[in-house]
Scaffold this active site. Structure first.
Site, PDB file in Angstrom:
ATOM      1  N   THR A 128     -94.465 -43.415 -66.346  1.00 48.71           N
ATOM      2  CA  THR A 128     -93.279 -44.220 -66.045  1.00 48.71           C
ATOM      3  C   THR A 128     -93.667 -45.652 -65.691  1.00 48.71           C
ATOM      4  O   THR A 128     -94.771 -45.896 -65.171  1.00 48.71           O
ATOM      5  CB  THR A 128     -92.508 -43.604 -64.864  1.00 48.71           C
ATOM      6  OG1 THR A 128     -91.476 -44.509 -64.424  1.00 48.71           O
ATOM      7  CG2 THR A 128     -93.414 -43.329 -63.678  1.00 48.71           C
ATOM      8  N   ASP A 129     -92.750 -46.591 -65.929  1.00 45.61           N
ATOM      9  CA  ASP A 129     -93.004 -47.972 -65.529  1.00 45.61           C
ATOM     10  C   ASP A 129     -93.021 -48.144 -64.021  1.00 45.61           C
ATOM     11  O   ASP A 129     -93.497 -49.161 -63.514  1.00 45.61           O
ATOM     12  CB  ASP A 129     -91.984 -48.923 -66.158  1.00 45.61           C
ATOM     13  CG  ASP A 129     -90.534 -48.627 -65.799  1.00 45.61           C
ATOM     14  OD1 ASP A 129     -90.280 -47.642 -65.073  1.00 45.61           O
ATOM     15  OD2 ASP A 129     -89.640 -49.364 -66.266  1.00 45.61           O
ATOM     16  N   GLU A 130     -92.533 -47.145 -63.286  1.00 50.01           N
ATOM     17  CA  GLU A 130     -92.490 -47.260 -61.826  1.00 50.01           C
ATOM     18  C   GLU A 130     -93.882 -47.305 -61.198  1.00 50.01           C
ATOM     19  O   GLU A 130     -94.026 -47.731 -60.052  1.00 50.01           O
ATOM     20  CB  GLU A 130     -91.670 -46.117 -61.227  1.00 50.01           C
ATOM     21  CG  GLU A 130     -90.205 -46.190 -61.596  1.00 50.01           C
ATOM     22  CD  GLU A 130     -89.348 -45.179 -60.853  1.00 50.01           C
ATOM     23  OE1 GLU A 130     -89.526 -45.038 -59.635  1.00 50.01           O
ATOM     24  OE2 GLU A 130     -88.505 -44.533 -61.500  1.00 50.01           O
ATOM     25  N   TYR A 155     -92.860 -40.636 -55.371  1.00 49.57           N
ATOM     26  CA  TYR A 155     -92.807 -40.213 -56.776  1.00 49.57           C
ATOM     27  C   TYR A 155     -93.743 -41.052 -57.627  1.00 49.57           C
ATOM     28  O   TYR A 155     -94.605 -40.525 -58.346  1.00 49.57           O
ATOM     29  CB  TYR A 155     -91.374 -40.324 -57.312  1.00 49.57           C
ATOM     30  CG  TYR A 155     -91.318 -40.394 -58.825  1.00 49.57           C
ATOM     31  CD1 TYR A 155     -91.786 -39.344 -59.600  1.00 49.57           C
ATOM     32  CD2 TYR A 155     -90.802 -41.529 -59.473  1.00 49.57           C
ATOM     33  CE1 TYR A 155     -91.745 -39.415 -60.997  1.00 49.57           C
ATOM     34  CE2 TYR A 155     -90.749 -41.600 -60.853  1.00 49.57           C
ATOM     35  CZ  TYR A 155     -91.232 -40.543 -61.610  1.00 49.57           C
ATOM     36  OH  TYR A 155     -91.204 -40.614 -62.972  1.00 49.57           O
ATOM     37  N   LYS A 159     -97.263 -40.187 -59.826  1.00 52.59           N
ATOM     38  CA  LYS A 159     -97.415 -40.452 -61.256  1.00 52.59           C
ATOM     39  C   LYS A 159     -98.606 -41.365 -61.514  1.00 52.59           C
ATOM     40  O   LYS A 159     -99.353 -41.164 -62.487  1.00 52.59           O
ATOM     41  CB  LYS A 159     -96.129 -41.075 -61.821  1.00 52.59           C
ATOM     42  CG  LYS A 159     -94.950 -40.126 -61.888  1.00 52.59           C
ATOM     43  CD  LYS A 159     -95.222 -38.935 -62.808  1.00 52.59           C
ATOM     44  CE  LYS A 159     -95.277 -39.328 -64.274  1.00 52.59           C
ATOM     45  NZ  LYS A 159     -95.404 -38.138 -65.162  1.00 52.59           N
TER      46      LYS A 159
END
Length: 339
Positions: A128-130, A155, A159
């Site tokens: 994810t870009d997060e 979260y 990741k």
């Protein structure tokens, strides 16, 4: 000639589930194995129409169950692994971080060990870009594959940890891997707790739509079908060890997204209810997908066409999201498999 086998982890989830459908249609020469633990967001009803296909197989298992996963890989000898399975809801990670560590970090390690043990041809890790953290509101700044990882929620921290694990297995053991990092997805079968389906369902029922803070947080929206086509390309053409960002250049504030849905459904903005901001709420995400575009990928949807298609899908599939909201979908596995 034996069909190649692709293991899709998290194939009962939103993006993984769409990817299963995409691959069965695009690549009938593959056997698709959908492995999912069926946690709260795992929904098999979306696969009702493909269950009879001879090249579709469902496996209920926990990716962090080392004994089961190692045995499964030894038995099936998967050619490819596309790893979606993850706890992914930021709010839930703030409430209970431990389960995110178990699934997203330890589960990824188990899968890597299993894939390494049978010399799997490619391991694609969907991230994810997060993991990059947040951007300011300057419209010319973007996440690239070289942006340092600075996760801001439990979260995204898990990741990022799993990304590092995948990279390390390439660098240390020479495993053929790719990591993809996507912007916010939307489209059919999106779990109703997420912003777009939540807004559609609540506006449809004339219920208040909660919007965090002032609603100015910006996300780059990517239609799930465009995401699936990108992962397909990376699986077959991606250079081993490389990271590929997947984004649609469709930046919108959360408030703009909510208002677009309200206007499309011809309701009033008084349905919007501002609520206290989420802890650690990142200001803006925006991805530069140039590297992937150079590989040959091009998105099919812009936000206007994609959100219109998505709204129409939800209006035409009201029964699906109503049974999700009611919790009835959880009984499907037991009914279908006579447990």
């Amino acid at each position: 000639m034996l069909k190649k086998k692709i293991l899709v982890t998290g194939g009962a989830g939103f993006i993984g589930g769409n990817f299963v459908h995409y691959m069965l249609e695009k690549h009938p020469q593959y056997d698709i194995y959908n492995l999912d633990q069926l946690t709260y967001a795992g929904d098999l009803t979306k696969h009702y129409d493909i269950e009879a296909k001879s090249n579709y197989h469902f496996i209920k298992a926990d990716i962090s169950d080392r004994k089961t996963i190692m045995s499964l890989f030894k038995k099936e000898q998967f050619d490819y692994v596309v790893h979606f399975a993850a706890e992914s809801h930021v709010d839930r990670s703030i409430t209970d971080p431990e389960i995110f560590i178990r699934t997203n970090v330890l589960g990824t390690q188990v899968l890597l060990d299993a894939a390494k043990s049978i010399y799997t041809s490619k391991f694609v890790h969907v991230s994810t870009d997060e993991v990059y953290g947040e951007l300011d509101f300057e419209p010319t700044t973007y996440f690239t594959e070289d942006t340092p990882l600075q996760p801001n929620s439990p979260y995204s921290a898990t990741k990022a940890s799993s990304d590092f694990l995948v990279r390390s297995y390439h660098e240390t053991f020479g495993m053929p891997v790719n990591i993809t990092r996507c912007s916010n997805n939307y489209g059919p079968y999106h779990f109703p707790e997420k912003l777009i389906p939540l807004t559609i369902s609540r506006v449809f029922n004339d219920e208040k739509v909660p919007v965090y803070g002032d609603g100015r947080n910006i996300r780059d929206w990517l239609h799930v079908q465009d995401h699936c086509s990108a992962i397909d390309l990376v699986l077959h053409e991606g250079e081993s060890g490389e990271v590929y960002n997947i984004g649609g250049h469709n930046e919108r504030t959360n408030l703009d997204v909510v208002k677009t849905i309200i206007n499309t459904l011809e309701k009033n903005d008084d349905l919007i209810e501002f609520v206290p901001d989420r802890l650690g709420h990142d200001k803006r995400y925006a991805i530069d997908p140039t590297k992937l575009e150079e590989l040959g990928w091009k998105p099919k949807y812009n936000f206007e066409t994609g959100i219109a298609q998505t709204i129409q899908w939800y209006l035409g599939n009201k029964q699906w999201w109503e049974q999700i909201i009611s919790g009835e979908y959880k009984n499907y596995f037991d009914k279908q498999y006579s447990l």
